[in-house]
Design a protein around this motif. Structure first.
Motif, PDB file in Angstrom:
ATOM      1  N   GLY A  94     -11.396   0.253  16.742  1.00  0.00           N
ATOM      2  CA  GLY A  94     -10.405  -0.301  16.333  1.00  0.00           C
ATOM      3  C   GLY A  94      -8.825  -0.181  17.215  1.00  0.00           C
ATOM      4  N   THR A  95      -7.747  -0.700  16.282  1.00  0.00           N
ATOM      5  CA  THR A  95      -6.043   0.426  16.691  1.00  0.00           C
ATOM      6  C   THR A  95      -5.354   0.506  15.894  1.00  0.00           C
ATOM      7  OG1 THR A  95      -6.474  -1.885  17.802  1.00  0.00           O
ATOM      8  CG2 THR A  95      -4.173  -0.470  17.780  1.00  0.00           C
ATOM      9  N   ASN A  96      -4.950   1.863  15.743  1.00  0.00           N
ATOM     10  CA  ASN A  96      -4.608   2.676  15.426  1.00  0.00           C
ATOM     11  C   ASN A  96      -3.192   2.120  15.089  1.00  0.00           C
ATOM     12  OD1 ASN A  96      -6.281   4.733  13.300  1.00  0.00           O
ATOM     13  ND2 ASN A  96      -6.591   5.819  14.662  1.00  0.00           N
ATOM     14  N   TYR A  97      -2.387   2.299  14.415  1.00  0.00           N
ATOM     15  CA  TYR A  97      -0.459   1.957  15.014  1.00  0.00           C
ATOM     16  C   TYR A  97       0.021   2.969  14.172  1.00  0.00           C
ATOM     17  CZ  TYR A  97      -2.547  -2.878  16.278  1.00  0.00           C
ATOM     18  OH  TYR A  97      -2.020  -3.833  17.131  1.00  0.00           O
ATOM     19  N   PHE A 105      -4.308   1.242  10.611  1.00  0.00           N
ATOM     20  CA  PHE A 105      -5.825   1.299  10.615  1.00  0.00           C
ATOM     21  C   PHE A 105      -5.648  -0.076  10.693  1.00  0.00           C
ATOM     22  CE2 PHE A 105      -9.974   0.655  11.166  1.00  0.00           C
ATOM     23  CZ  PHE A 105     -10.400   1.294  12.958  1.00  0.00           C
ATOM     24  N   GLN A 106      -6.616  -1.298  12.012  1.00  0.00           N
ATOM     25  CA  GLN A 106      -6.877  -2.475  12.240  1.00  0.00           C
ATOM     26  C   GLN A 106      -7.520  -2.473  12.640  1.00  0.00           C
ATOM     27  OE1 GLN A 106      -4.760  -5.406  11.260  1.00  0.00           O
ATOM     28  NE2 GLN A 106      -7.540  -5.919  11.251  1.00  0.00           N
ATOM     29  N   SER A 107      -8.891  -2.764  12.159  1.00  0.00           N
ATOM     30  CA  SER A 107     -10.465  -3.252  12.686  1.00  0.00           C
ATOM     31  C   SER A 107     -10.192  -3.697  13.707  1.00  0.00           C
ATOM     32  CB  SER A 107     -11.340  -2.935  11.254  1.00  0.00           C
ATOM     33  OG  SER A 107     -11.471  -4.063  10.569  1.00  0.00           O
ATOM     34  N   LEU A 108     -11.926  -4.241  13.982  1.00  0.00           N
ATOM     35  CA  LEU A 108     -12.133  -5.208  15.165  1.00  0.00           C
ATOM     36  C   LEU A 108     -11.500  -6.177  14.379  1.00  0.00           C
ATOM     37  CD1 LEU A 108     -14.627  -3.001  17.150  1.00  0.00           C
ATOM     38  CD2 LEU A 108     -11.862  -3.642  17.623  1.00  0.00           C
ATOM     39  N   PRO A 109     -11.382  -7.619  15.235  1.00  0.00           N
ATOM     40  CA  PRO A 109     -11.203  -8.757  15.033  1.00  0.00           C
ATOM     41  C   PRO A 109     -12.413  -9.414  13.581  1.00  0.00           C
ATOM     42  CG  PRO A 109     -10.286  -8.962  16.805  1.00  0.00           C
ATOM     43  CD  PRO A 109     -11.198  -7.606  16.617  1.00  0.00           C
ATOM     44  N   GLN A 157       0.889  -1.174  -0.105  1.00  0.00           N
ATOM     45  CA  GLN A 157       0.002  -0.269   0.130  1.00  0.00           C
ATOM     46  C   GLN A 157       0.982   1.475  -0.019  1.00  0.00           C
ATOM     47  OE1 GLN A 157      -3.421  -0.299   2.648  1.00  0.00           O
ATOM     48  NE2 GLN A 157      -2.391  -2.289   3.406  1.00  0.00           N
ATOM     49  N   PHE A 158       2.066   1.070   0.744  1.00  0.00           N
ATOM     50  CA  PHE A 158       2.635   2.964   0.741  1.00  0.00           C
ATOM     51  C   PHE A 158       3.695   2.891  -0.213  1.00  0.00           C
ATOM     52  CE2 PHE A 158       7.106   4.215   2.289  1.00  0.00           C
ATOM     53  CZ  PHE A 158       7.068   5.748   2.547  1.00  0.00           C
ATOM     54  N   GLU A 159       4.242   1.664  -0.395  1.00  0.00           N
ATOM     55  CA  GLU A 159       4.863   1.141  -1.951  1.00  0.00           C
ATOM     56  C   GLU A 159       3.883   2.427  -3.276  1.00  0.00           C
ATOM     57  OE1 GLU A 159       8.381  -1.723  -1.909  1.00  0.00           O
ATOM     58  OE2 GLU A 159       6.744  -2.989  -2.683  1.00  0.00           O
ATOM     59  N   SER A 160       2.979   1.960  -3.339  1.00  0.00           N
ATOM     60  CA  SER A 160       1.985   2.323  -4.322  1.00  0.00           C
ATOM     61  C   SER A 160       1.763   3.336  -4.556  1.00  0.00           C
ATOM     62  CB  SER A 160       0.561   1.278  -4.344  1.00  0.00           C
ATOM     63  OG  SER A 160      -1.006   1.850  -4.512  1.00  0.00           O
ATOM     64  N   ARG A 161       1.309   4.375  -2.755  1.00  0.00           N
ATOM     65  CA  ARG A 161       1.558   5.590  -2.581  1.00  0.00           C
ATOM     66  C   ARG A 161       2.811   6.346  -3.035  1.00  0.00           C
ATOM     67  NH1 ARG A 161      -3.056   6.244   2.366  1.00  0.00           N
ATOM     68  NH2 ARG A 161      -4.401   4.867   2.015  1.00  0.00           N
ATOM     69  N   GLU A 162       3.303   5.786  -2.938  1.00  0.00           N
ATOM     70  CA  GLU A 162       4.882   6.443  -3.173  1.00  0.00           C
ATOM     71  C   GLU A 162       5.111   6.290  -4.412  1.00  0.00           C
ATOM     72  OE1 GLU A 162       7.550   8.738  -1.017  1.00  0.00           O
ATOM     73  OE2 GLU A 162       5.337   8.815  -0.546  1.00  0.00           O
ATOM     74  N   ASN A 163       5.024   5.449  -5.402  1.00  0.00           N
ATOM     75  CA  ASN A 163       5.118   4.741  -6.828  1.00  0.00           C
ATOM     76  C   ASN A 163       6.538   4.501  -6.718  1.00  0.00           C
ATOM     77  OD1 ASN A 163       4.748   4.815  -9.155  1.00  0.00           O
ATOM     78  ND2 ASN A 163       4.977   6.542  -9.925  1.00  0.00           N
ATOM     79  N   PRO A 214      -5.057  -5.378   7.756  1.00  0.00           N
ATOM     80  CA  PRO A 214      -5.005  -3.556   8.120  1.00  0.00           C
ATOM     81  C   PRO A 214      -4.027  -2.559   6.799  1.00  0.00           C
ATOM     82  CG  PRO A 214      -3.230  -4.948   7.899  1.00  0.00           C
ATOM     83  CD  PRO A 214      -4.485  -5.524   8.059  1.00  0.00           C
ATOM     84  N   SER A 215      -4.993  -1.482   6.984  1.00  0.00           N
ATOM     85  CA  SER A 215      -5.024  -0.552   5.767  1.00  0.00           C
ATOM     86  C   SER A 215      -4.385   0.636   6.689  1.00  0.00           C
ATOM     87  CB  SER A 215      -6.540  -0.016   5.774  1.00  0.00           C
ATOM     88  OG  SER A 215      -7.525   0.691   6.929  1.00  0.00           O
ATOM     89  N   LEU A 216      -3.300   1.490   5.642  1.00  0.00           N
ATOM     90  CA  LEU A 216      -2.515   2.563   5.438  1.00  0.00           C
ATOM     91  C   LEU A 216      -4.160   3.562   5.261  1.00  0.00           C
ATOM     92  CD1 LEU A 216      -0.060   3.673   5.957  1.00  0.00           C
ATOM     93  CD2 LEU A 216       0.397   3.636   3.247  1.00  0.00           C
TER      94      LEU A 216
END
Length: 77
Positions: free
Chosen positions: A29-32, A49-53, A5-11, A59-61
């Protein structure tokens, strides 16, 4: 899990992608907040962000900050 996800956004692609330190914030959920080494001298800060189980989602950036150094404090953003 968020490297693509990070590499895609940074190209760009990164040979190094090593988490150095992290902090958490409990919400619905939890923010890391993660300091990641991406080269010998370059670091980035990620907010993941990791949503509840029961939601069965990975996880999503959410956000990131580039141009960081190893000594930059990891803060909430």
């Amino acid at each position: 899990q968020v490297k693509p996800q990070f590499e895609s956004r940074e190209n760009r692609t990164f040979g190094i992608f090593k988490a150095i330190v992290y902090k958490t914030q409990v919400v619905a959920g939890t923010n890391y907040f993660i300091k990641v080494q991406v080269s010998d001298t370059e670091y980035v800060h990620l907010r993941v962000f990791q949503s509840l189980p029961f939601e069965n989602q990975g996880p999503s950036l959410v956000s990131f900050q580039t141009g960081k150094t190893r000594d930059d404090p990891l803060t909430y953003f």
